[in-house]
Design an enzyme around this catalytic site. Structure first.
Site, PDB file in Angstrom:
ATOM      1  N   MET A 148       0.808  -1.196   0.000  1.00 14.36           N
ATOM      2  CA  MET A 148       0.000   0.000   0.000  1.00 14.36           C
ATOM      3  C   MET A 148       0.849   1.256   0.000  1.00 14.36           C
ATOM      4  O   MET A 148       0.504   2.245  -0.569  1.00 14.36           O
ATOM      5  CB  MET A 148      -0.905  -0.006   1.203  1.00 14.36           C
ATOM      6  CG  MET A 148      -1.752  -1.273   1.268  1.00 14.36           C
ATOM      7  SD  MET A 148      -2.877  -1.298  -0.057  1.00 14.36           S
ATOM      8  CE  MET A 148      -3.703   0.198   0.229  1.00 14.36           C
ATOM      9  N   LEU A 197       6.205  -2.287  -6.275  1.00 11.93           N
ATOM     10  CA  LEU A 197       6.152  -2.600  -4.859  1.00 11.93           C
ATOM     11  C   LEU A 197       4.774  -2.312  -4.303  1.00 11.93           C
ATOM     12  O   LEU A 197       4.037  -1.473  -4.819  1.00 11.93           O
ATOM     13  CB  LEU A 197       7.224  -1.844  -4.068  1.00 11.93           C
ATOM     14  CG  LEU A 197       7.111  -0.360  -3.808  1.00 11.93           C
ATOM     15  CD1 LEU A 197       8.059   0.028  -2.670  1.00 11.93           C
ATOM     16  CD2 LEU A 197       7.476   0.461  -5.038  1.00 11.93           C
ATOM     17  N   SER A 198       4.398  -3.063  -3.276  1.00 14.86           N
ATOM     18  CA  SER A 198       3.112  -2.950  -2.606  1.00 14.86           C
ATOM     19  C   SER A 198       2.004  -3.259  -3.612  1.00 14.86           C
ATOM     20  O   SER A 198       2.024  -4.302  -4.249  1.00 14.86           O
ATOM     21  CB  SER A 198       2.975  -1.557  -1.984  1.00 14.86           C
ATOM     22  OG  SER A 198       1.882  -1.478  -1.126  1.00 14.86           O
ATOM     23  N   ASN A 199       1.042  -2.369  -3.802  1.00 13.11           N
ATOM     24  CA  ASN A 199       0.024  -2.628  -4.821  1.00 13.11           C
ATOM     25  C   ASN A 199       0.646  -2.755  -6.207  1.00 13.11           C
ATOM     26  O   ASN A 199       0.169  -3.520  -7.048  1.00 13.11           O
ATOM     27  CB  ASN A 199      -1.020  -1.514  -4.826  1.00 13.11           C
ATOM     28  CG  ASN A 199      -2.028  -1.651  -3.706  1.00 13.11           C
ATOM     29  OD1 ASN A 199      -2.082  -2.666  -3.020  1.00 13.11           O
ATOM     30  ND2 ASN A 199      -2.846  -0.624  -3.502  1.00 13.11           N
TER      31      ASN A 199
END
Length: 621
Positions: free
Chosen positions: A1, A273-275
């Protein structure tokens, strides 16, 4: 996120230099792909401006927000510079102890061109933004295209600290997608949204990044990720593949004498990265045309069919139970888990009391209630490491912000019809709904994280006047997941649509995740994904990095960085190894031992703390 709140970025120090405005050019030549509607905006970035930092350099990126001469009417160049700076600060630790530019990484001057457009997934209500950065030093002998997607719900530059910082100095072109997210907020108060150049424009005057139907906006601020009606997370992989195709087409324009650029003569490396990490893994599973040559995903928000836990499931659970569980004495030293005086936050103790009142815990003392809340989360797969770092997410009320917004996206609701009574409005006097400050609104595209609250927009609704006012909305959001009623089935259908497909077994794929990630814990995301791939005959590499957590940008917070190491250098190192495999003939390893990283400590980050092999340069610096 990866969506830390702006008040923490103020910890990242001083002054900026001003930069020359980019020139906007028209380029003739090949047509844009059929999924692009409208113009392709081409800008040149040289002489005090560049692709990687908009001319700010490392010191400028880390400093105060870049200036806007006329805040009510920012120029496209000013908005771009702020967007790049905001994206860097939201992802990387640029603090004086963080080691960026010294121990790992670099921010060199990279002149070049940008190609930007709106792209459309079939049957989508709204576009996603695509952007190609072409450095002047594009390596025509090692034709390389890095494709990436924004982290969190950020805008188009949301992965520049990973994909841009690694790829551009190496001579790769870098293609970005905002994957249907970003700060293209629509305000019905003046009927304005965001145009292709980032400035605000009236509905009907030009193509807007996000333009909800008139009947859907009666006064509440509309956010593309949450209110487009598209459930964009279900299409993040398609967004990435379209960005790759857009990148190839724009390389044809940039270098017509070397066209065509194809996946057969140009290696396409996907990273995020993340989402954004989840998006490139979705793309890997959809890549039937073998566009992608390799994938490196950091801390991915990835959902495997029937395994792990969906984000909405564990986030709504965390929103209810973590405030009480963190009261337990085992978390006394967790950063942000206690007041400056060393006390338990009163609201968290009150949450324990309210859980007892609702019959969810049986203990009569707060310590007993906290222990039972802790055991509830442990039984659901939470580790002590994840809960410890999740104290920051809990203290900043991110669980409620994420789940309220995502519920609307999954259920395809509009701004005036969000589940559980939530809605977004401007922040007026004393925190009440009111008009948005005009200067704040003018810079939304550059500054906003893609999910309110923040930047003059508040999250309202889902509260009462009790001693624990946010609990009713939080319980309501959880009921959307637990209910079997037909009215809540769209949410579960929306979540199911986000699961990944199996990529081809021969695709080089590396997952890098922090062992202490408290936002997207490895037990719910990367670990079931990697196990699923291996069971299906694939051979992914996996690093579960000790003492790394989700938010590198949180590391400048006093007491937080001392217990952790940044994750970005491990992503750079994995990309370096992928490059060596694709361009230098190095064999793709069957196993790479996870570095034995150690906490940074109270001093500056050292190479020894990262424990990366000396032969690996973590990033182009």
């Amino acid at each position: 996120m990866t969506n830390p709140l702006s008040r923490w970025t103020l910890l990242l120090v001083p002054l900026l230099a001003s930069c020359a405005a980019p020139s906007v050019t028209k380029e003739s030549g090949m047509q844009a792909p059929e999924f692009v509607r409208g113009e392709v905006r081409v800008t040149e970035h040289r002489q005090g401006d560049d692709l990687l930092s908009a001319g700010l350099g490392l010191d400028g990126l880390a400093g105060a927000p870049s200036s806007i001469a006329h805040p009510l009417q920012p120029t496209p160049a000013e908005l771009r510079r702020r967007a790049i700076q905001t994206s860097w600060k939201g992802i990387a630790d640029l603090g004086p102890l963080g080691g960026y530019g010294h121990v790992y990484g670099a921010v060199p001057n990279v002149p070049g061109r940008e190609y930007q457009a709106f792209a459309w997934i079939p049957d989508a209500h709204s576009p996603h933004r695509v952007l190609l950065q072409v450095p002047d030093n594009f390596d025509r002998s090692h034709r390389c295209l890095v494709v990436t997607a924004s982290s969190g719900s950020r805008g188009i530059y949301g992965a520049i600290a990973l994909a841009g910082a690694w790829g551009l100095p190496r001579g790769c072109a870098v293609a970005y997608t905002d994957k249907g997210t970003g700060g293209g907020y629509f305000d019905p108060a003046d009927d304005t949204g965001v145009a292709l150049d980032g400035t605000r424009a009236k509905r009907g005057s030009t193509t807007l990044e996000f333009e909800p139907a008139k009947e859907a906006t009666h006064g509440d601020i509309a956010v593309k990720h949450l209110h487009s009606g598209d459930n964009p997370e279900a299409d993040w992989g398609r967004h990435v593949l379209q960005a790759a195709q857009f990148g190839l087409a724009m390389l044809d324009r940039a270098f017509p004498e070397q066209a065509p650029f194809t996946a057969q003569n140009t290696r396409i490396i996907a990273t995020g990265l993340s989402n954004g990490g989840g998006a490139v893994l979705q793309a890997a599973g959809l890549d039937d045309g073998h566009l992608l040559a390799g994938v490196v995903a950091l801390e991915p928000n990835v959902r495997v069919p029937g395994q792990g836990r969906a984000l909405f499931d564990y986030a709504t659970d965390a929103a209810i139970w973590l405030p009480c569980a963190l009261v337990d004495a085992r978390f006394d030293s967790a950063p942000m888990a206690r007041t400056p005086q060393g006390d338990v936050p009163p609201a968290w103790a009150q949450r324990c009391h309210q859980l007892h009142e609702h019959g969810l815990v049986s203990g009569t003392r707060v310590a007993q209630q906290a222990a039972q809340a802790y055991e509830h989360l442990r039984a659901g797969g939470w580790t002590d490491d994840a809960m410890t770092t999740a104290a920051s997410t809990t203290a900043l009320d991110l669980w409620r912000a994420i789940t309220a917004g995502y519920a609307s996206a999954y259920m395809r609701r509009g701004p005036d019809d969000m589940p559980c009574g939530f809605h977004y409005a401007g922040l007026g006097a004393h925190g009440a709904p009111g008009p948005v400050d005009a200067a704040t609104k003018a810079s939304w595209w550059a500054d906003a994280s893609g999910i309110p609250p923040g930047n003059g927009v508040g999250l309202f609704g889902g509260t009462d006047h009790s001693a624990d006012p946010t609990l009713p909305g939080t319980l309501c959001l959880r009921s959307l997941w637990d209910d079997t009623d037909a009215s809540t089935q769209p949410l579960r259908d929306g979540v199911a649509a986000t699961t990944v497909k199996m990529p081809r077994a021969s695709l080089p794929l590396w997952v890098v995740h922090g062992a202490s990630d408290g936002l997207l814990p490895t037990t719910f995301t990367s670990e079931p994904y990697v196990a699923w791939l291996r069971a299906g005959g694939a051979h992914p590499l996996y690093w579960k990095v000790p003492h790394a957590q989700h938010f590198d940008a949180f590391l400048p917070i006093p007491g937080f960085g001392a217990q952790h190491v940044p994750l970005l250098p491990y992503g750079y190192a994995a990309l370096d190894r992928l490059w060596a495999h694709l361009y230098e003939g190095a064999p793709w390893p069957a196993l790479v031992p996870t570095p034995a990283s150690t906490p940074r400590g109270t001093g500056a980050l050292s190479k020894e703390a990262l424990d990366l092999p000396a032969a690996w340069t973590p990033g182009p610096g």
